[in-house]
Design an enzyme around this catalytic site. Sequence first.
Site, mmCIF file in Angstrom:
data_model
loop_
_atom_site.group_PDB
_atom_site.id
_atom_site.type_symbol
_atom_site.label_atom_id
_atom_site.label_comp_id
_atom_site.label_asym_id
_atom_site.label_seq_id
_atom_site.Cartn_x
_atom_site.Cartn_y
_atom_site.Cartn_z
ATOM 1 N N SER A 143 0.793 -1.235 0.000
ATOM 2 C CA SER A 143 0.000 0.000 0.000
ATOM 3 C C SER A 143 0.823 1.281 0.000
ATOM 4 O O SER A 143 0.259 2.373 0.051
ATOM 5 C CB SER A 143 -0.931 0.001 1.205
ATOM 6 O OG SER A 143 -0.193 -0.270 2.375
ATOM 7 N N THR B 75 -2.155 3.460 4.201
ATOM 8 C CA THR B 75 -1.226 4.595 4.135
ATOM 9 C C THR B 75 -0.363 4.625 5.386
ATOM 10 O O THR B 75 -0.861 4.326 6.468
ATOM 11 C CB THR B 75 -2.044 5.909 4.115
ATOM 12 O OG1 THR B 75 -2.741 5.966 2.887
ATOM 13 C CG2 THR B 75 -1.174 7.145 4.270
ATOM 14 N N THR C 142 1.615 7.058 0.370
ATOM 15 C CA THR C 142 0.747 5.933 0.010
ATOM 16 C C THR C 142 0.753 5.667 -1.490
ATOM 17 O O THR C 142 1.073 6.559 -2.282
ATOM 18 C CB THR C 142 -0.710 6.247 0.427
ATOM 19 O OG1 THR C 142 -1.521 5.082 0.299
ATOM 20 C CG2 THR C 142 -1.329 7.348 -0.419
ATOM 21 N N ARG D 160 -6.517 9.254 -10.251
ATOM 22 C CA ARG D 160 -7.141 9.555 -8.951
ATOM 23 C C ARG D 160 -6.068 9.950 -7.929
ATOM 24 O O ARG D 160 -5.021 9.321 -7.813
ATOM 25 C CB ARG D 160 -7.907 8.316 -8.457
ATOM 26 C CG ARG D 160 -8.621 8.509 -7.118
ATOM 27 C CD ARG D 160 -7.799 7.958 -5.960
ATOM 28 N NE ARG D 160 -8.560 7.962 -4.704
ATOM 29 C CZ ARG D 160 -8.019 7.685 -3.520
ATOM 30 N NH1 ARG D 160 -6.748 7.375 -3.425
ATOM 31 N NH2 ARG D 160 -8.757 7.714 -2.420
ATOM 32 N N THR E 299 -5.768 7.915 7.553
ATOM 33 C CA THR E 299 -5.673 6.758 6.660
ATOM 34 C C THR E 299 -7.100 6.299 6.370
ATOM 35 O O THR E 299 -8.015 6.568 7.141
ATOM 36 C CB THR E 299 -4.824 5.631 7.288
ATOM 37 O OG1 THR E 299 -4.775 4.527 6.385
ATOM 38 C CG2 THR E 299 -5.378 5.159 8.614
ATOM 39 N N GLY E 300 -7.269 5.628 5.247
ATOM 40 C CA GLY E 300 -8.613 5.172 4.894
ATOM 41 C C GLY E 300 -9.105 5.841 3.631
ATOM 42 O O GLY E 300 -8.305 6.312 2.818
HETATM 43 N N1 ASP Z 1 -5.931 7.467 2.319
HETATM 44 C C1 ASP Z 1 -5.442 6.713 1.184
HETATM 45 C C2 ASP Z 1 -6.104 7.187 -0.058
HETATM 46 O O1 ASP Z 1 -7.274 7.480 -0.056
HETATM 47 C C3 ASP Z 1 -5.698 5.271 1.323
HETATM 48 C C4 ASP Z 1 -5.032 4.601 2.455
HETATM 49 O O2 ASP Z 1 -5.125 5.019 3.605
HETATM 50 O O3 ASP Z 1 -4.386 3.603 2.182
HETATM 51 O O4 ASP Z 1 -5.437 7.192 -1.083
#
Ligand code: ASP
Length: 330
Positions: A87, A190, A208, A218, A241-242
């Site tokens: 990731s 992330t 990330t 994106r 994160t998320g």
């Molecule tokens: N926050 C990151 C994103 O939307 C994803 C992740 O936390 O892995 O790209």
Amino acid sequence: MKRRNFIKLSAMGTAAVAVSACENSLIGQKQSTILNFPISSPKIISTWNHGLAANNKAWEVLNKNGSALDAVEQGVRTTESDESNRSVGLGGLPDATGKVTLDACIMDHKFNCGSVSFLQNIENPISVARKIMEETPHVMLSGKGAYNFAIEKGFKHKELLIPETKLAWEKLMSSNSQKKPQINSENHDTIGLLAIDNKGNISGACTTSGWAYKLHGRVGDSPIIGAGLYVDNEIGGACATGLGEAVIKICGSHTVVELMRQGHSPNNACKLAVERIIKSNENLEGLQVGFIALNKKGEYGAYSVYSGFNYALKDESSNKMIDAAYEMEW
Ligand code: ASP
């Protein structure tokens, strides 16, 4: 999965007092000028299990009296260069077209910040973000421009798609599945890392490869100052994160820092930001977001929408994983 073994923790309600702190050597001890409490000794907090290794690297820097800025950069570089991590950086899962595209940002204790988005073929985007911060008048470079800048600055071109991730992408593409993977508590990781150094200064970094199999082009929250990361050295810092789209909608990390400024503890600030995420999204199915926060006193906290989020905390006595408190069971 390691992250699945959780217990619901109650939110720590103690209010942290927002402070304007600075160094003031009284009998050899650093104090805040306003409230007269000791500024925290060095501390590092970072997202997910990969935070343990990143914390150790960052600690090496702090231990040699290095700056929080150097520590956060060195810390997350470890994760970016870890090929086994799916990731972040090298070995990160690609977008829908099979390209690994990276987002990262860094912020120091003086509001200086740098960021890269949609960057390809560079192993350590965090160091490119730092170069943008230190050697250009800009905050953010994106895509081909960011890549060209990195090459000019001596970064090496590198293929970040490794055989395993190429195979996973090819399998997915040939599966004819209409339903492509969504970001949920299983497929995002992330690394966000915050550190306080010996002088009591706070810096942060966030990096990330983003939402696996996302649309080409994106960009998530991670390179956006105020969304994926924010630091105000008088107050503290936060990382997210998320699901980046949900974090951007509420300027997540900035929100957490502002809540700490209003007197909320790091834990409660993260909880209130999560409540705002919940309020601002009708469909919460699989919508995982987690925040971590660290204030000037060295108090820390985290909170997530769903169970499953954990973070790594390093201080002079240990480096350990902590399960974040959360709103809903996954
Ligand atoms: N926050 C990151 C994103 O939307 C994803 C992740 O936390 O892995 O790209």
